[in-house]
Design a protein around this motif. Structure first.
Motif, PDB file in Angstrom:
ATOM      1  N   PRO A 116      23.347 -29.384  32.816  1.00 20.89           N
ATOM      2  CA  PRO A 116      22.155 -30.087  33.275  1.00 20.89           C
ATOM      3  C   PRO A 116      20.963 -29.953  32.337  1.00 20.89           C
ATOM      4  O   PRO A 116      19.985 -30.646  32.505  1.00 20.89           O
ATOM      5  CB  PRO A 116      21.865 -29.410  34.609  1.00 20.89           C
ATOM      6  N   PHE A 117      20.984 -29.070  31.353  1.00 23.77           N
ATOM      7  CA  PHE A 117      19.793 -28.825  30.548  1.00 23.77           C
ATOM      8  C   PHE A 117      19.956 -29.239  29.094  1.00 23.77           C
ATOM      9  O   PHE A 117      19.167 -28.872  28.255  1.00 23.77           O
ATOM     10  CB  PHE A 117      19.411 -27.341  30.605  1.00 23.77           C
ATOM     11  N   GLY A 118      20.993 -29.989  28.776  1.00 22.21           N
ATOM     12  CA  GLY A 118      21.207 -30.396  27.404  1.00 22.21           C
ATOM     13  C   GLY A 118      21.933 -29.371  26.566  1.00 22.21           C
ATOM     14  O   GLY A 118      22.013 -29.520  25.360  1.00 22.21           O
ATOM     15  N   VAL A 119      22.421 -28.305  27.180  1.00 19.12           N
ATOM     16  CA  VAL A 119      23.170 -27.279  26.451  1.00 19.12           C
ATOM     17  C   VAL A 119      24.383 -26.868  27.283  1.00 19.12           C
ATOM     18  O   VAL A 119      24.423 -27.066  28.493  1.00 19.12           O
ATOM     19  CB  VAL A 119      22.309 -26.025  26.159  1.00 19.12           C
ATOM     20  N   THR A 120      25.369 -26.302  26.615  1.00 17.61           N
ATOM     21  CA  THR A 120      26.526 -25.755  27.329  1.00 17.61           C
ATOM     22  C   THR A 120      26.554 -24.247  27.131  1.00 17.61           C
ATOM     23  O   THR A 120      26.009 -23.719  26.165  1.00 17.61           O
ATOM     24  CB  THR A 120      27.841 -26.370  26.823  1.00 17.61           C
ATOM     25  N   TRP A 121      27.203 -23.578  28.052  1.00 14.26           N
ATOM     26  CA  TRP A 121      27.270 -22.126  27.968  1.00 14.26           C
ATOM     27  C   TRP A 121      28.476 -21.643  28.761  1.00 14.26           C
ATOM     28  O   TRP A 121      29.009 -22.329  29.606  1.00 14.26           O
ATOM     29  CB  TRP A 121      25.992 -21.491  28.504  1.00 14.26           C
ATOM     30  N   ASN A 122      28.872 -20.417  28.445  1.00  9.06           N
ATOM     31  CA  ASN A 122      29.852 -19.689  29.240  1.00  9.06           C
ATOM     32  C   ASN A 122      29.109 -18.567  29.931  1.00  9.06           C
ATOM     33  O   ASN A 122      28.266 -17.908  29.322  1.00  9.06           O
ATOM     34  CB  ASN A 122      30.940 -19.056  28.369  1.00  9.06           C
ATOM     35  N   THR A 123      29.431 -18.330  31.182  1.00  5.91           N
ATOM     36  CA  THR A 123      28.871 -17.175  31.866  1.00  5.91           C
ATOM     37  C   THR A 123      29.881 -16.632  32.868  1.00  5.91           C
ATOM     38  O   THR A 123      30.458 -17.376  33.647  1.00  5.91           O
ATOM     39  CB  THR A 123      27.524 -17.497  32.556  1.00  5.91           C
ATOM     40  N   ILE A 124      30.093 -15.346  32.785  1.00 14.03           N
ATOM     41  CA  ILE A 124      30.937 -14.628  33.740  1.00 14.03           C
ATOM     42  C   ILE A 124      30.070 -13.478  34.237  1.00 14.03           C
ATOM     43  O   ILE A 124      29.723 -12.586  33.464  1.00 14.03           O
ATOM     44  CB  ILE A 124      32.230 -14.124  33.090  1.00 14.03           C
ATOM     45  N   GLU A 125      29.685 -13.548  35.519  1.00 14.90           N
ATOM     46  CA  GLU A 125      28.712 -12.587  36.033  1.00 14.90           C
ATOM     47  C   GLU A 125      29.091 -12.091  37.423  1.00 14.90           C
ATOM     48  O   GLU A 125      29.657 -12.835  38.228  1.00 14.90           O
ATOM     49  CB  GLU A 125      27.331 -13.247  36.119  1.00 14.90           C
TER      50      GLU A 125
END
Length: 107
Positions: free
Chosen positions: A33-42
């Motif tokens: 949604p913010f123009g970037v991609t990411w991985n997150t495992i939390e």
């Protein structure tokens, strides 16, 4: 377990995973949604090994997890040079980090 190949991003929050996590590849500094991609495992319980290898996105977080197995973070190149955040995990096994942008604690 969780297995992903060339995913734009992987997001896991507050889950129990039996069988480990295996993330290979994946890319793209652009996406919703913010123009970037990411991985997150939390905030998760992971019963098995974790491998995150060859991810090329904007940011990657691995935080507040309890892992019963080894964690391998290899050859991940992020658009944000400070985009690795691996903090406050309990790992009941080995931790290995390698590549151009290894674990944040190594930099």
């Amino acid at each position: 377990g969780v297995h992903a190949t060339d995913a734009a991003n992987v997001q896991l929050h507050f889950v129990t995973i039996n069988g480990g996590v295996d993330i290979r590849g994946g890319a793209g500094p652009f996406g919703d949604p913010f123009g970037v991609t990411w991985n997150t495992i939390e905030d998760s319980q992971i019963n098995g090994n974790v491998t995150i290898q060859g991810y090329n996105g904007f940011w990657m977080g691995f935080s507040r997890n309890n892992v019963n197995g080894a964690v391998r973070l290899n050859d991940n190149v992020l658009v944000d040079p400070d985009g690795n955040e691996y903090v406050t995990n309990t790992i009941h096994g080995s931790l290995s980090c390698s590549g151009k942008f290894p674990c944040a604690a190594d930099r």
